[in-house]
Design an enzyme around this catalytic site. Structure first.
Site, mmCIF file in Angstrom:
data_model
loop_
_atom_site.group_PDB
_atom_site.id
_atom_site.type_symbol
_atom_site.label_atom_id
_atom_site.label_comp_id
_atom_site.label_asym_id
_atom_site.label_seq_id
_atom_site.Cartn_x
_atom_site.Cartn_y
_atom_site.Cartn_z
ATOM 1 N N GLY A 93 42.451 58.952 129.871
ATOM 2 C CA GLY A 93 41.571 57.824 130.168
ATOM 3 C C GLY A 93 40.250 57.881 129.455
ATOM 4 O O GLY A 93 39.248 57.348 129.927
ATOM 5 N N LYS A 94 40.213 58.542 128.277
ATOM 6 C CA LYS A 94 38.946 58.751 127.582
ATOM 7 C C LYS A 94 38.746 57.812 126.402
ATOM 8 O O LYS A 94 37.632 57.360 126.139
ATOM 9 C CB LYS A 94 38.865 60.201 127.087
ATOM 10 N N VAL A 95 39.816 57.556 125.645
ATOM 11 C CA VAL A 95 39.713 56.800 124.390
ATOM 12 C C VAL A 95 40.779 55.716 124.360
ATOM 13 O O VAL A 95 41.951 55.968 124.652
ATOM 14 C CB VAL A 95 39.886 57.733 123.166
#
Length: 349
Positions: free
Chosen positions: A305-307
């Site tokens: 769920g970061k990039v």
């Protein structure tokens, strides 16, 4: 060897300085355009450059420059400084070495040197010369950097400081006492571009800060310290306020993971609507098969769920050979000329 012979040999080895590339002096747009019609790493680089230009053209996008490795010592120092001067980045996350041992070090008037020959490393040790592959640093000059960091620490009130706070004090010191106009640390201070080093003491700063604490403890006095949690909190605060963000990452490791983790941290703090990093470019030579953070692909980061995966590009290349092309292209396309200046450093007072 006697001292005169040692001095002569050391002078021979430290005779050719590393000259940092000037992205304004050449226009890489035709090369990048041509590479976009090629294959393999050339096409990857052209697409990565296009994504960086999209970051610059997006009026809502805050751009983070993320640096690991030794590209600053290797000739990219002025390149990074120009990105700050021309409002092409809004925040920096880096290793302590990039900021302290390399940029602040040169800001004090010291240099990096090309190794025209590489003798036995024990010989280098006897001459107080440190080696980064084919680049030399004078250890005596590096110790001046250590002691300067210690003096800055001595001048501060005894409390916890984020690395951003301390590096800002370093920038102020260079503005008042520095020997180099084109220092990333100094320019970031002047333009309110915050610099974070999540592993700050893993650098020359560590020696100076340990010396500061030991001497204060001997005197029975309180001392300053680096608050790594404050780093994470402050950087996450910028991410929450910024909204749309883009990452230009050189290398990997702690800086890469640290900036990407701000999305997860924001969610933990209850900001369920926080955006993943919309744009991401990573330049690395690391292999992906060992599961290390340095080599994890940007698509892998999406699973955390970061990039976002729509506008991301991995470039598997030695950064010193491709960053000058990417940065020169973006400089000459000129999207930075109409960008709003974010000055995120001002939100911390």
């Amino acid at each position: 060897m006697n001292n005169i012979a040692n001095d002569t040999r050391k002078a021979e080895l430290l005779s050719t300085t590393v000259e940092h590339v000037d992205i304004k002096s050449f226009d890489a747009r035709p090369i990048i355009d041509a590479m976009g019609k090629m294959s393999f790493t050339s096409r990857d680089l052209a697409r990565a450059t296009g994504i960086y230009n999209q970051m610059l053209a997006d009026p809502d996008c805050t751009i983070f420059l993320v640096i690991a490795g030794s590209t600053s010592a290797g000739g990219c120092m002025d390149l990074y400084a120009e990105l700050v001067r021309s409002n092409m980045v809004d925040g920096i996350v880096a290793t302590g070495a990039s900021i302290v041992d390399m940029d602040f070090f040169e800001g004090l008037g010291h240099k990096h040197y090309q190794a025209l020959e590489i003798p036995d490393d024990n010989t280098l040790r006897s001459l107080y010369i440190d080696r980064i592959y084919d680049t030399y640093i004078d250890e005596e000059q590096l110790q001046d950097c250590d002691h300067t960091i210690g003096r800055i620490a001595d001048s501060l009130k005894p409390r916890g400081y984020s690395s951003r706070e301390f590096i800002r004090a370093m920038g102020k010191y260079l503005k008042e006492h520095g020997k180099k106009e084109n220092s990333l640390v100094k320019l970031a201070y002047e333009h309110d571009v915050p610099i974070f080093c999540p592993a700050f003491v893993d650098s020359s700063a560590g020696f100076g800060l340990v010396k500061h604490q030991v001497e204060r403890m001997k005197e029975g006095k309180p001392y300053m310290s680096i608050d790594a949690v404050a780093d994470f909190r402050e950087l996450t605060d910028i991410k929450i306020k910024a909204g749309t963000t883009g990452l230009l990452m050189i290398g990997g490791g702690v800086p890469k993971n640290f900036i990407q983790d701000t999305v997860v941290c924001a969610e933990i703090l209850g900001h369920e609507d926080v955006e993943m990093h919309k744009y991401a470019v990573q330049i690395t030579v690391a292999d992906v098969r060992d599961g290390a953070c340095s080599s994890s692909t940007l698509k892998e980061a999406a699973s955390w769920g970061k990039v976002d995966t729509a506008l991301e590009q991995m470039v598997f290349a030695e950064a010193g050979s491709v960053m000058p092309l990417l940065a020169s292209d973006a400089y000459h396309r000129g999207h930075w000329k109409t960008r709003a200046k974010r000055a995120w450093g001002k939100i911390f007072g």
